[in-house]
Structure formats: C-alpha cells, structure tokens
Scaffold this motif. Sequence first.
Motif, PDB file in Angstrom:
ATOM      1  N   ASN A   1     -30.455 -58.064  17.017  1.00 23.06           N
ATOM      2  CA  ASN A   1     -31.943 -57.936  16.054  1.00 23.06           C
ATOM      3  C   ASN A   1     -32.257 -56.747  15.122  1.00 23.06           C
ATOM      4  OD1 ASN A   1     -31.332 -60.803  15.194  1.00 23.06           O
ATOM      5  ND2 ASN A   1     -32.436 -61.184  17.619  1.00 23.06           N
TER       6      ASN A   1
ATOM      7  N   SER B   1     -25.289 -65.084  -5.354  1.00 25.85           N
ATOM      8  CA  SER B   1     -26.265 -65.644  -4.741  1.00 25.85           C
ATOM      9  C   SER B   1     -26.840 -66.137  -4.253  1.00 25.85           C
ATOM     10  CB  SER B   1     -25.037 -64.625  -3.435  1.00 25.85           C
ATOM     11  OG  SER B   1     -26.306 -64.540  -2.458  1.00 25.85           O
TER      12      SER B   1
ATOM     13  N   TYR C   1     -23.903 -60.124  -4.576  1.00 24.55           N
ATOM     14  CA  TYR C   1     -24.830 -60.644  -2.989  1.00 24.55           C
ATOM     15  C   TYR C   1     -26.331 -61.700  -4.118  1.00 24.55           C
ATOM     16  CZ  TYR C   1     -29.688 -58.704  -0.972  1.00 24.55           C
ATOM     17  OH  TYR C   1     -30.958 -58.554  -0.283  1.00 24.55           O
TER      18      TYR C   1
ATOM     19  N   LYS D   1     -28.940 -65.242  -2.372  1.00 24.00           N
ATOM     20  CA  LYS D   1     -28.961 -65.574  -0.306  1.00 24.00           C
ATOM     21  C   LYS D   1     -29.675 -64.397   0.289  1.00 24.00           C
ATOM     22  CE  LYS D   1     -25.529 -68.957  -0.253  1.00 24.00           C
ATOM     23  NZ  LYS D   1     -24.503 -68.546  -0.112  1.00 24.00           N
ATOM     24  N   LYS D   2     -30.628 -64.598   1.210  1.00 22.94           N
ATOM     25  CA  LYS D   2     -31.055 -63.501   2.246  1.00 22.94           C
ATOM     26  C   LYS D   2     -29.707 -62.259   2.313  1.00 22.94           C
ATOM     27  CE  LYS D   2     -35.670 -63.969   2.210  1.00 22.94           C
ATOM     28  NZ  LYS D   2     -35.965 -65.496   2.160  1.00 22.94           N
TER      29      LYS D   2
ATOM     30  N   ALA E   1     -29.618 -62.065   5.800  1.00 17.36           N
ATOM     31  CA  ALA E   1     -29.017 -61.926   7.097  1.00 17.36           C
ATOM     32  C   ALA E   1     -28.667 -63.512   7.143  1.00 17.36           C
ATOM     33  CB  ALA E   1     -30.387 -62.748   7.807  1.00 17.36           C
ATOM     34  N   GLU E   2     -28.278 -64.453   5.845  1.00 18.67           N
ATOM     35  CA  GLU E   2     -27.779 -65.352   5.216  1.00 18.67           C
ATOM     36  C   GLU E   2     -26.889 -65.070   5.347  1.00 18.67           C
ATOM     37  OE1 GLU E   2     -29.496 -68.636   2.486  1.00 18.67           O
ATOM     38  OE2 GLU E   2     -30.616 -66.788   3.103  1.00 18.67           O
ATOM     39  N   LEU E   3     -26.706 -64.454   4.330  1.00 18.12           N
ATOM     40  CA  LEU E   3     -24.939 -63.638   3.655  1.00 18.12           C
ATOM     41  C   LEU E   3     -24.149 -63.423   5.391  1.00 18.12           C
ATOM     42  CD1 LEU E   3     -24.640 -61.724   0.902  1.00 18.12           C
ATOM     43  CD2 LEU E   3     -23.743 -64.552   1.276  1.00 18.12           C
ATOM     44  N   TYR E   4     -24.889 -62.592   6.314  1.00 19.69           N
ATOM     45  CA  TYR E   4     -24.010 -62.064   6.905  1.00 19.69           C
ATOM     46  C   TYR E   4     -23.398 -63.407   8.791  1.00 19.69           C
ATOM     47  CZ  TYR E   4     -23.788 -58.319  11.286  1.00 19.69           C
ATOM     48  OH  TYR E   4     -23.711 -57.460  12.096  1.00 19.69           O
ATOM     49  N   GLN E   5     -25.254 -64.164   8.654  1.00 22.92           N
ATOM     50  CA  GLN E   5     -24.130 -65.047   9.321  1.00 22.92           C
ATOM     51  C   GLN E   5     -22.877 -65.991   8.988  1.00 22.92           C
ATOM     52  OE1 GLN E   5     -24.967 -65.807  12.727  1.00 22.92           O
ATOM     53  NE2 GLN E   5     -26.469 -63.999  12.392  1.00 22.92           N
ATOM     54  N   GLU E   6     -23.173 -66.200   7.082  1.00 21.94           N
ATOM     55  CA  GLU E   6     -22.115 -66.765   6.128  1.00 21.94           C
ATOM     56  C   GLU E   6     -20.454 -65.886   6.736  1.00 21.94           C
ATOM     57  OE1 GLU E   6     -21.786 -67.993   1.912  1.00 21.94           O
ATOM     58  OE2 GLU E   6     -23.462 -68.444   3.453  1.00 21.94           O
TER      59      GLU E   6
END
Length: 581
Positions: free
Chosen positions: A288, A259, A256, A261-262, A264-269
């Motif tokens: 949300n 990466s 994490y 990344k935030k 939320a970004e990792l989650y969406q990915e």
Amino acid sequence: MAGQRRRQNIYDVAIIGGGPAGSTAGTLLKKYAPQLNVVILEREIFPRDHVGESMLPMINLVLQEMGCWDKVEAADFPIKIGATYRWGRTDDLWDFDFLAGEKFEDKSRPSPYQGQRLQTAFQVDRSIYDKILLDHAQEIGCEVRQSTKVVEVRRDGDRITALLLEDGSDVTARYYLDASGSAGILRRAVGVEVDSPTSLRNIAIWDYWQNADWAVEIGVGGTRIQVMSLGWGWLWFIPLGPMRTSVGLVVPADYYKSSGKKPAELYQEALAAEPRISDLLANARSENKLATTRDWSFLASRMVGENWFLAGESAGFADPILSAGMTLAHTAAREVAYTILELDRGALDRQWLLKRYEESQQARIRAHIQFADFWYCGNGIFTDLQKYTSEIASTAGLKMDADEAFRWLSTGGFANDSYQFAQVGTWDVTAIKLLAKHFTGKDGGWDIGRNNVFDLRLEGSERDYVPILHDGQIQKVRCYTRNGKTLPNYGDFLVVIRVLRSNRFAEDVVKGFHQFFRERGHDPRKHMPYMLQTLEAMVAEGWVEASHDPSRPSIPIATPDETDSVHPNRDYKFAKATAEG
Ligand SMILES: Cc1cc2nc3c(=O)[nH]c(=O)nc-3n(C[C@H](O)[C@H](O)[C@H](O)COP(=O)(O)OP(=O)(O)OC[C@H]3O[C@@H](n4cnc5c(N)ncnc54)[C@H](O)[C@@H]3O)c2cc1C
C-alpha cells in the motif's frame, strides 16, 4: 589543514544527491585521489525507497571498480539474466537474455565478480542498494551529510559560488556535481534548458508487493524482469528479493487524463488485465505504497559549466522501457570523477575534457531516447494507443519498415555506449536486427550481405580523440568524427579500419579478419561475428561505402530467427513444472 577547511564548509568537490550517481562519483574520486575533500549532501535519511530497480550488466564493472561488488553481492539481490516481454506484433512472450539461462550455473552465493557473473545484472531494492553505496562512499572517505537539503545554488554567471543549505549554512567547493536526480537543482539554478526530442509522455504508477511468486527461477537467485504490454500501457514486474517485488504501470499521460480514473483504479485494472502478473500476485499482498510520477524523456542542453557538472537523472532521462537509467547514472558519474581527476592533474586539455564529457553523455541519452521511441512504435499490442505511437514516430521521423528502422536506430551512432563494441542500449547489431524483424515481421537483411565491396570513407571527417578511462586516468585514443558521429580507432572498430585499409572485396576482408586474429594467437571464429556486426554498423553510419560486384562472392549472412540472447520465451520454472507434471 584538511580538517580546518572541512569545518569551514570548504571542499574540493561538493556533490548534491546521495543516489547512485552521487555515491559513484564520490567513491571514485576518493579512491584515486584520497587527498581530495569530497562532500555528499543528501536531503533524505537513508534507507529510502526509490523507483528504478532493474539494472544492466555494465553497472557491475563500475561496482567492481568502486570496490563494492562484494557488499552488493552479499545483499543477495536477485540476479537478472534478462527480460521477458509481451511486446511486438503478437501476444507471444519472448526473452532478451544477457546469457543463455540453460547455461546458467547453479552456483551458491555470494560469488566473486568473475565467470558468468560478468554477464549478469542485479535487480535491487533501492532502499538497500542506495544505502550500501552511500555508506561505502563514506567508508572510503567522503563526508556524507544526510538530512541535508540544498535549498539554493549561488552563482556568478556560469560559475557556482556556493550551495546554501536548509540550516542556513553554506558549502563552497572547487567543483560542484548535480546528482540530485529529477530535482535537478543545480541544472535549474543555472538555467540549463532541457530538450525533449520525442513525443513520449508517460506517467508511471507503482507499488511494492510482499510474497509474490517469481516468474522465473534460474539457478540460485536468477530471474528476469517481466515487461507485459496491455492495449493501453505496460506493466513491469521486478523481483527485488526473496519477499519483495516492484510492480508498476506505465501509461501515456493523455490516456491517464482522458480515462478520468484515479491512479489506484488504473493500476488495479492493469493488474487484472494481465493474467501472467495477476497469477504471480495471487498470494501476494501490497505494501500500500502506491506512488506516481511522470517519466517524460528529456535531455539537458548543457552538462558542464565553468566549475560544475550534471550526471545521472539531473542530466537527462530516457523512458524506463529499456531499464537503462541506472546504467546511465553510474557510467556518467564515473566519467565525471575521471574528468575532475584529469582537470586537477592538468596534463590534458581542459576544453577537450569538458567537451568529450558533454558530447558523450548527450549522445548516449539521445540514443536511448531514440531506442525507446522505436520500442513504442514497434508495439502492435498497443491497440488503444495507435494514434500515440504514430505521433511518436512522426515526431522522431521514424519509419517502422525493417530496414529503415535499423537505419534510424543507427542515426545515434553505434559507438556511444562503448568505444570498443558496436552497440546501442547494450543491444548488439544482430540483436537490433532481430528486434526490427520481430517488430515489423520482415527481415531487413544486411548491407554487408547485399554488397561485397567495402571502401573505407573517412573523407570530410575530423581527427579527434576519445577518452578511454582506466585506473583513474584518461587516455586519449584517436578517433574520427563526422556529422555528430564518432568512429574510435579502438576495439573492434580499429580492427575493421585496419583490415579495410588493405582489403576491399568481401572474401579478402574476411581473410583479413582471420589473419588479424590468428597472428595474435586468437581463434578467429570467435571474433568473426563481432567483426561482421561492426562492419555492418560502419556501413550504416557511412564510415564504409558498400557496393556490389556481381562477379565476386558475398558474405553469406542473414538475421537468425532467434539467438541465445533473443528468443521465444523459455520459462524455466514453468518448463520444469511441465516436464515434471
Ligand atoms: C518510473 C521509473 C522507472 C524506472 N525504472 C528503471 C529501471 O528499471 N532501471 C533503471 O536502470 N532505471 C530506471 N529508472 C531510472 C532510475 O530511477 C534513475 O536513472 C536513477 O535513480 C538515477 O540515479 P541518480 O543518482 O541520478 O538520481 P536519484 O537516484 O534520484 O538520486 C538523487 C538523490 O538526490 C537527492 N536530492 C534531490 N534534491 C536534493 C537537494 N536539493 N539536496 C540534497 N539532496 C537532494 C534525492 O533525495 C536523491 O537521493 C526509472 C525511473 C522512473 C521514473
């Protein structure tokens, strides 16, 4: 008098935290000793969301004993019959089922706690579940104080003297229970050290979804948790009710961080990378409520003190991969309640009661942490995490060769979950062998198949007792202990001990098992698989020395390719659709 004492904030038992551990302990204390003044201090006002939703069948026994099975069942939570995994050497999906889905009866709900429901579990919306349990604790007579935060734990050496509340008042009690979850407020105040016997260092990122499809629909309300590996982490998908689903991502903390990344970004990915989950979410909308926590496995070095106990997540945490946290919380809290009841009765030795509670909790949590290490190391789908998994293996001393893997799992002992059956993390010996085969691609075989002479080896062990909990009382049952392991003179273990006392050759041992059950009017064929698994567990733990005599027959035993509980994925909803299509 009782009313007067309560007004002065003086109680018999003060419990910090109204989660599953707190309400279980409170309810069982009041059920068996209604005269006790028990207070549960909870900082939140329920309902409140909480992660940790997919449970195991063992919890149902505790709910039944607490007298709240009917209330939980009436909430119509999905019935969990098992788990579907993308985990192991290939991308192929496989299932671990508590009972064969095709045999699951399509019965209407609410149902009593009987028949097939003894083998199933729930997946719960914790905002509803925890409130049902806390309200139940209040109904049975606990004083429940919500919006009541414990801000300080006062002590004199190892003895807790009072809990200071946010409003400036204090609470005193004869016994204190830290059921405050990850806050571990009493544990920290007493300075109990925590150990982390693993390199597992993960974080979890999750959200709740409305209107997701269920991956599996089995009978009325039956489903499975979905556990799907990616190259760099894994996703959980847990239906919590007809409309609400919990979907979470677990990744190593280092991954994490690096990466950049935030969450939320990792989650969406992650959601986009896993086709099965993205399909299930195609028509769903997120609430949300994205949340993040670190889920680092740990174990408290002490679980009891002069007048205090730790139970649930304040005492330790094993990575969520095994969905075992709630089971550990409910069962530990039940044991604390029984221990306090016996301490008050005064008939059993105080030191023994405290030692057995502490040792059994530590052994159980440690075994779950070891099991989690095994899962992570056995996952070839973690293509980006090979350095991470080999670090876990080397810290743990775990070799992922099939035979070695089985031995390594048995180092924690097979009698920690239950004194009656040989199992680890609710997996029996055959299921663990199958898992080792699945993760390594090789069948490690069975010691009791390779050998045919079995000698009971109890030399150098000490005689002790295990606590058997029933109807509010602890019964002492003899056991042997050696090198931190326990062999109970109880349940399946007792049958094997008895048969081996007068038989040592494989054919005689098998005959001995048959005779034992026939004499008691039972069908030996039903019990034989459990006897052989227990014998294998006792060989692995060194309680039985196995050797080979070429002139004698052996027990024909092999790890099957699949069983009713572990098998390639059978996706009922999709299977039905294909058949109809
Ligand atoms: C990412 C993740 C996923 C998980 N998934 C699963 C799963 O699928 N299945 C499973 O079985 N387990 C799972 N778990 C574990 C599960 O969440 C815990 O085991 C369980 O919640 C422990 O229950 P508890 O009663 O000990 O603590 P909690 O449920 O945390 O309850 C503690 C209570 O104490 C209260 N409290 C805290 N501090 C104070 C204070 N100072 N004063 C008063 N009250 C206080 C809190 O408000 C809370 O209500 C997961 C855990 C994590 C982190």
